[in-house]
Design a protein around this motif. Sequence first.
Motif, PDB file in Angstrom:
ATOM      1  N   ALA A 485       0.832  -1.220   0.000  1.00 21.07           N
ATOM      2  CA  ALA A 485       0.000   0.000   0.000  1.00 21.07           C
ATOM      3  C   ALA A 485       0.857   1.256   0.000  1.00 21.07           C
ATOM      4  CB  ALA A 485      -0.919   0.000   1.214  1.00 21.07           C
ATOM      5  N   GLU A 486       1.983   1.207   0.719  1.00 21.39           N
ATOM      6  CA  GLU A 486       2.801   2.418   0.914  1.00 21.39           C
ATOM      7  C   GLU A 486       3.614   2.804  -0.320  1.00 21.39           C
ATOM      8  OE1 GLU A 486       3.534  -0.549   1.619  1.00 21.39           O
ATOM      9  OE2 GLU A 486       5.675  -0.913   1.361  1.00 21.39           O
ATOM     10  N   ARG A 487       3.527   2.006  -1.393  1.00 20.96           N
ATOM     11  CA  ARG A 487       4.388   2.272  -2.551  1.00 20.96           C
ATOM     12  C   ARG A 487       3.650   3.014  -3.651  1.00 20.96           C
ATOM     13  NH1 ARG A 487       7.813  -3.448  -2.349  1.00 20.96           N
ATOM     14  NH2 ARG A 487       8.008  -3.275  -0.086  1.00 20.96           N
ATOM     15  N   ASN A 488       4.199   4.134  -4.077  1.00 25.84           N
ATOM     16  CA  ASN A 488       3.643   4.792  -5.260  1.00 25.84           C
ATOM     17  C   ASN A 488       3.904   3.922  -6.477  1.00 25.84           C
ATOM     18  OD1 ASN A 488       6.392   5.227  -5.048  1.00 25.84           O
ATOM     19  ND2 ASN A 488       6.284   7.432  -5.306  1.00 25.84           N
ATOM     20  N   TYR A 493       9.457   4.019  -5.511  1.00 25.75           N
ATOM     21  CA  TYR A 493       9.455   3.965  -4.045  1.00 25.75           C
ATOM     22  C   TYR A 493      10.859   3.721  -3.487  1.00 25.75           C
ATOM     23  CZ  TYR A 493       8.500   2.234   0.653  1.00 25.75           C
ATOM     24  OH  TYR A 493       8.503   2.048   2.006  1.00 25.75           O
ATOM     25  N   PHE A 494      11.582   2.794  -4.106  1.00 19.64           N
ATOM     26  CA  PHE A 494      12.933   2.489  -3.625  1.00 19.64           C
ATOM     27  C   PHE A 494      13.916   3.582  -4.035  1.00 19.64           C
ATOM     28  CE2 PHE A 494      10.838  -1.629  -3.488  1.00 19.64           C
ATOM     29  CZ  PHE A 494      11.195  -2.050  -2.218  1.00 19.64           C
ATOM     30  N   GLY A 495      13.740   4.075  -5.284  1.00 17.03           N
ATOM     31  CA  GLY A 495      14.616   5.142  -5.763  1.00 17.03           C
ATOM     32  C   GLY A 495      14.587   6.347  -4.817  1.00 17.03           C
ATOM     33  N   GLU A 496      13.398   6.641  -4.294  1.00 14.34           N
ATOM     34  CA  GLU A 496      13.239   7.802  -3.417  1.00 14.34           C
ATOM     35  C   GLU A 496      14.035   7.660  -2.127  1.00 14.34           C
ATOM     36  OE1 GLU A 496       9.027   8.112  -2.868  1.00 14.34           O
ATOM     37  OE2 GLU A 496       8.732   9.175  -4.763  1.00 14.34           O
ATOM     38  N   GLN A 497      14.389   6.400  -1.791  1.00 18.08           N
ATOM     39  CA  GLN A 497      15.072   6.180  -0.516  1.00 18.08           C
ATOM     40  C   GLN A 497      16.556   5.860  -0.681  1.00 18.08           C
ATOM     41  OE1 GLN A 497      12.545   4.138   2.503  1.00 18.08           O
ATOM     42  NE2 GLN A 497      11.445   3.483   0.677  1.00 18.08           N
ATOM     43  N   MET A 498      17.040   5.957  -1.892  1.00 25.75           N
ATOM     44  CA  MET A 498      18.452   5.650  -2.116  1.00 25.75           C
ATOM     45  C   MET A 498      19.206   6.917  -2.498  1.00 25.75           C
ATOM     46  SD  MET A 498      18.352   2.121  -4.238  1.00 25.75           S
ATOM     47  CE  MET A 498      17.596   0.621  -3.639  1.00 25.75           C
ATOM     48  N   THR A 499      20.495   6.922  -2.212  1.00 26.15           N
ATOM     49  CA  THR A 499      21.308   8.056  -2.665  1.00 26.15           C
ATOM     50  C   THR A 499      21.580   7.889  -4.160  1.00 26.15           C
ATOM     51  OG1 THR A 499      23.425   6.945  -2.396  1.00 26.15           O
ATOM     52  CG2 THR A 499      22.544   8.075  -0.455  1.00 26.15           C
ATOM     53  N   GLY A 500      21.935   8.974  -4.806  1.00 26.03           N
ATOM     54  CA  GLY A 500      22.280   8.912  -6.222  1.00 26.03           C
ATOM     55  C   GLY A 500      21.075   8.981  -7.132  1.00 26.03           C
ATOM     56  N   TYR A 501      19.873   9.051  -6.532  1.00 24.45           N
ATOM     57  CA  TYR A 501      18.628   9.105  -7.308  1.00 24.45           C
ATOM     58  C   TYR A 501      17.992  10.483  -7.182  1.00 24.45           C
ATOM     59  CZ  TYR A 501      17.311   4.272  -8.625  1.00 24.45           C
ATOM     60  OH  TYR A 501      17.191   3.050  -9.229  1.00 24.45           O
ATOM     61  N   LEU A 502      17.448  10.981  -8.268  1.00 22.25           N
ATOM     62  CA  LEU A 502      16.538  12.116  -8.150  1.00 22.25           C
ATOM     63  C   LEU A 502      15.192  11.673  -8.717  1.00 22.25           C
ATOM     64  CD1 LEU A 502      15.858  13.819 -11.048  1.00 22.25           C
ATOM     65  CD2 LEU A 502      18.287  14.293 -10.839  1.00 22.25           C
ATOM     66  N   ALA A 531      16.974   1.424   6.383  1.00 23.73           N
ATOM     67  CA  ALA A 531      15.997   0.406   5.975  1.00 23.73           C
ATOM     68  C   ALA A 531      14.808   1.053   5.257  1.00 23.73           C
ATOM     69  CB  ALA A 531      15.521  -0.367   7.193  1.00 23.73           C
ATOM     70  N   MET A 532      14.323   0.358   4.234  1.00 21.24           N
ATOM     71  CA  MET A 532      13.283   0.955   3.387  1.00 21.24           C
ATOM     72  C   MET A 532      11.909   0.303   3.588  1.00 21.24           C
ATOM     73  SD  MET A 532      15.590   1.337  -0.107  1.00 21.24           S
ATOM     74  CE  MET A 532      16.062  -0.367  -0.236  1.00 21.24           C
ATOM     75  N   THR A 533      11.932  -0.994   3.925  1.00 22.68           N
ATOM     76  CA  THR A 533      10.654  -1.721   3.955  1.00 22.68           C
ATOM     77  C   THR A 533      10.426  -2.463   5.274  1.00 22.68           C
ATOM     78  OG1 THR A 533      11.669  -3.758   3.129  1.00 22.68           O
ATOM     79  CG2 THR A 533      10.871  -2.208   1.475  1.00 22.68           C
ATOM     80  N   VAL A 534      11.456  -2.488   6.120  1.00 20.72           N
ATOM     81  CA  VAL A 534      11.415  -3.388   7.276  1.00 20.72           C
ATOM     82  C   VAL A 534      10.228  -3.092   8.181  1.00 20.72           C
ATOM     83  CG1 VAL A 534      12.674  -4.093   9.359  1.00 20.72           C
ATOM     84  CG2 VAL A 534      13.900  -3.795   7.184  1.00 20.72           C
ATOM     85  N   GLU A 535      10.010  -1.804   8.406  1.00 23.33           N
ATOM     86  CA  GLU A 535       8.944  -1.454   9.338  1.00 23.33           C
ATOM     87  C   GLU A 535       7.577  -1.961   8.857  1.00 23.33           C
ATOM     88  OE1 GLU A 535       7.447   2.507  11.581  1.00 23.33           O
ATOM     89  OE2 GLU A 535       9.237   2.738  10.329  1.00 23.33           O
ATOM     90  N   TRP A 536       7.314  -1.798   7.567  1.00 19.00           N
ATOM     91  CA  TRP A 536       6.014  -2.225   7.023  1.00 19.00           C
ATOM     92  C   TRP A 536       5.880  -3.745   7.076  1.00 19.00           C
ATOM     93  CZ3 TRP A 536       3.366   2.010   6.890  1.00 19.00           C
ATOM     94  CH2 TRP A 536       3.879   3.194   6.374  1.00 19.00           C
ATOM     95  N   GLU A 584      19.087  -4.363   2.538  1.00 17.77           N
ATOM     96  CA  GLU A 584      17.677  -4.444   2.926  1.00 17.77           C
ATOM     97  C   GLU A 584      17.273  -5.902   3.198  1.00 17.77           C
ATOM     98  OE1 GLU A 584      15.971  -1.770   3.431  1.00 17.77           O
ATOM     99  OE2 GLU A 584      13.931  -2.570   3.681  1.00 17.77           O
ATOM    100  N   VAL A 585      17.765  -6.799   2.342  1.00 19.02           N
ATOM    101  CA  VAL A 585      17.445  -8.222   2.511  1.00 19.02           C
ATOM    102  C   VAL A 585      17.934  -8.684   3.894  1.00 19.02           C
ATOM    103  CG1 VAL A 585      18.102 -10.537   1.705  1.00 19.02           C
ATOM    104  CG2 VAL A 585      17.414  -8.788   0.052  1.00 19.02           C
ATOM    105  N   LEU A 586      19.151  -8.307   4.237  1.00 18.44           N
ATOM    106  CA  LEU A 586      19.710  -8.755   5.515  1.00 18.44           C
ATOM    107  C   LEU A 586      18.966  -8.126   6.688  1.00 18.44           C
ATOM    108  CD1 LEU A 586      23.492  -8.766   4.528  1.00 18.44           C
ATOM    109  CD2 LEU A 586      21.937 -10.713   4.667  1.00 18.44           C
ATOM    110  N   ASP A 587      18.554  -6.881   6.527  1.00 15.80           N
ATOM    111  CA  ASP A 587      17.777  -6.238   7.599  1.00 15.80           C
ATOM    112  C   ASP A 587      16.406  -6.895   7.760  1.00 15.80           C
ATOM    113  OD1 ASP A 587      19.747  -4.482   8.270  1.00 15.80           O
ATOM    114  OD2 ASP A 587      18.798  -2.700   7.398  1.00 15.80           O
ATOM    115  N   LEU A 588      15.816  -7.289   6.647  1.00 10.78           N
ATOM    116  CA  LEU A 588      14.510  -7.978   6.731  1.00 10.78           C
ATOM    117  C   LEU A 588      14.678  -9.291   7.479  1.00 10.78           C
ATOM    118  CD1 LEU A 588      13.003  -7.412   3.147  1.00 10.78           C
ATOM    119  CD2 LEU A 588      11.921  -6.744   5.304  1.00 10.78           C
ATOM    120  N   GLU A 589      15.733 -10.010   7.125  1.00 10.26           N
ATOM    121  CA  GLU A 589      15.970 -11.315   7.763  1.00 10.26           C
ATOM    122  C   GLU A 589      16.149 -11.129   9.274  1.00 10.26           C
ATOM    123  OE1 GLU A 589      19.734 -13.319   7.215  1.00 10.26           O
ATOM    124  OE2 GLU A 589      18.685 -15.137   6.596  1.00 10.26           O
TER     125      GLU A 589
END
Length: 760
Positions: A485-488, A493-502, A531-536, A584-589
């Motif tokens: 639900a939280e993803r446009n 969605y991921f690009g917005e949370q990474m460096t090097g992206y506009l 972390a980008m998705t862990v909380e959700w 992110e994968v490791l944080d999810l785990e």
Amino acid sequence: MSIVHNLGFPRIGAKRELKFWLESYWKGELPAEELLKNARGLREKHWLLQRGAGVDRVPVGDAALYDHVLDALVLVGALPKRFKLDAASLDLKGYFTLARGDATHHAMEMTKWFDTNYHYLVPEWRADTAFFANPARLVEQVREAKALGVTAKPVLVGPLTLLWLGKSKDGSQPLELIAKLAEAYVGVLEALAAEGVDWVQIDEPILALDLPAEWREAFAPVYAKLAEVRVKLLLATYFGSVAQHAALIAALPVAGVHLDLTRAPEQLDAFLPAWPENRVLSAGVVNGRNVWRTGLSAALVQLENARQKLGDKLWIAPSCSLLHSPIDVAQETELDVELKTWLAFAVQKLNELKLLKRGVVNGRGDIANELAASDFVQASRRNSPRVHRLEVATRLAKLAPNADRRDSAYPLRAKKQAAWLKLPLLPTTTIGSFPQTAEIRAARAAFKRGELSDADYKTAMQKEIALAVREQEALGIDVPVHGEAERNDMVEYFGEQMTGYLFTRHGWVQSYGSRCVKPPVIYGDVARPKAMTVEWSAYAQSLTDKPMKGMLTGPVTMLQWSFVRDDAPRSLVCKQLALALNDEVLDLETAGIRVIQIDEPALREGLPLKSADWDGYLAWAGEAFRLSSSGVDDATQIHTHMCYSEFNDILPAIAALDADVITIETSRSDMELLTAFGDFEYPNEIGPGVYDIHSPRIPAEEEIERLLTKALAVIPARRLWVNPDCGLKTRGWPEVKAALANMMTVTRNLREKLAATATA
Ligand SMILES: CN1c2c(nc(N)[nH]c2=O)NC[C@@H]1CNc1ccc(C(=O)N[C@@H](CCC(=O)N[C@@H](CCC(=O)N[C@@H](CCC(=O)O)C(=O)O)C(=O)O)C(=O)O)cc1
Ligand SMILES: N[C@@H](CCS)C(=O)O
Ligand SMILES: [Zn+2]
């Protein structure tokens, strides 16, 4: 006189006007006449805009209401027979039935347009497919353009490309239809000639592919036939070099050829020495597939070189249709000022072409200021400290050689996973997204406008997640998802949370029909600060005892569906993305999410068009996926998902990703793909999609059962999963619940049958 022309313009509108009209029409809120009137107004606006930007010949016929390949089929009277529709009397309802299906027809299949994120509708060929020239709509548009004083250059999908892009539905060879099809094209060209049209652009992008001999040989007779009509043909090629077909192209009786000199600048040298006298060369020097401002100095070198030989026979153009480009940077009022100077969207690209024309015709002095500004922008990008991050380079340099390997091979991992997952035979899951309802989008829009607080937005999304989990529990889905639900969008969605992206506010690009994406832009080194998705996902897991599947977009897809920097190899950018995602994968785990899906729907789309380049790409793309998914415990189950493409030709590379489970779109092609998976003996677990998610139609139990039974004939039950073709974000909840309920009923019945057979 050298001229500027354009190969195609984005048709959705700067404010996605066409999208909203289409969707209102489909909902029954906008009458057909209004849709047609609005669409006409929009295309006229775009013609005038292009002319105003200095385009001497404006493309007409590219502004499809849904898809230009479907329009090409209407133009030659070749609608799929199963719809029983007549192209000559086709109304809007019929047109959209072809595109979207209805209660009794499944929609035409949809697949990727070459290596882009645009999806076209796949022509359906049979030995008895009949063709006829049906030019009325195109002629009408030519007249509309003429009435506005616009010099129209009609654009057609070429006959060989149209045939190539289709699928045989009866085992016959599509190429056998070519003579009949060529007749229809002659009729269309005659109608255009009768309107006083002098030039027609005829797109044959398949020339950028390695073509089988019989397809290459088919060009000469077809074009000889078309050349009988008194109209000049501009053969347009793009997305790659066509130098391998240089002799074939040289011999064709066409008045002009367009070459993509951004993807394949070297082909200019291959073609120029033997360029046929009197033939126009349309030089595609402004990249239609990216968003960077053109280095005008470098582009001018190419043009000057060509003009020396060709004089006024040199035309100037974007590399391909601007369909793949957002419309106007000027709309990006919130963008960082420096970054904005690096960008050019469709409107800016046309202005660049106008400048290049002045530079090449009048000499560099005529655009001295603009050249200096362009050089400055190039240097500012190259040297910007915002582009380079030492820690990213250091991490890559220190990467262990086996960093992309899991600890154990699949058979051992499978045992460890089965031990805790305790899934039934034919486990059920979904692909990730649940309906992106108007309420969800409105909440996000309010949040972005600052009208909803962080806390309130979080509560609203958690409510949606809870709903998705509840519904899945009620249905009995074995491996639930949080619903996204939280993803446009799965990339933005991921690009917005990474460096090097506009990212942009209005940089929309059509994906299919009324659906658009807003590709984020990678301008520098990529990393994931937090972390980008862990909380959700952790929240979703807290609501159920079932194993919650975490959901990420893979590195290749992140690359493929973004606009990518052009100052570093794609393979390097992909590796940076892979490491960011692996964090992110490791944080999810660590957070207890031990089933993790890493979507790679764009893996096939990224495949180079020439087979000689495949192995190189598949090696780095595969490595990037494995890098993103490694470092986890054997018992953590990695899923991947693919859709929207034909995968038969890359099955070994898909297997080499070594995901524990792959869920893959198969239903629209009636599980054809599975036969290939069976023949190839795909080693790990597979969830072939058991129903098409693109249509609101609820799949009947019998249909799902038929497909699943087909799947069971090639994949052993213990390695078979049950799921829809793709995510459910475009659907509504009532359809989703009904479709999944049918999927669950069929699965339960089959499980019983299989258990009975096992005990018998
Ligand atoms: C899986 N697919 C995807 C591909 N590429 C991607 N980048 N993403 C994908 O998911 N390629 C292959 C396929 C293509 N399929 C689809 C399916 C669906 C869509 C789609 O639904 N697109 C939406 C836009 C999605 C989005 O970004 N939504 C945002 C913004 C919503 C919005 O319009 N906001 C307005 C304000 C609204 C208001 O109420 O005020 C605004 O910003 O102006 C969000 O949800 O926040 C579409 O509408 O077309 C695309 C590809
Ligand atoms: N997880 C994504 C994949 C789309 S390809 C979704 O479910 O929408
Ligand atoms: Zn998908």
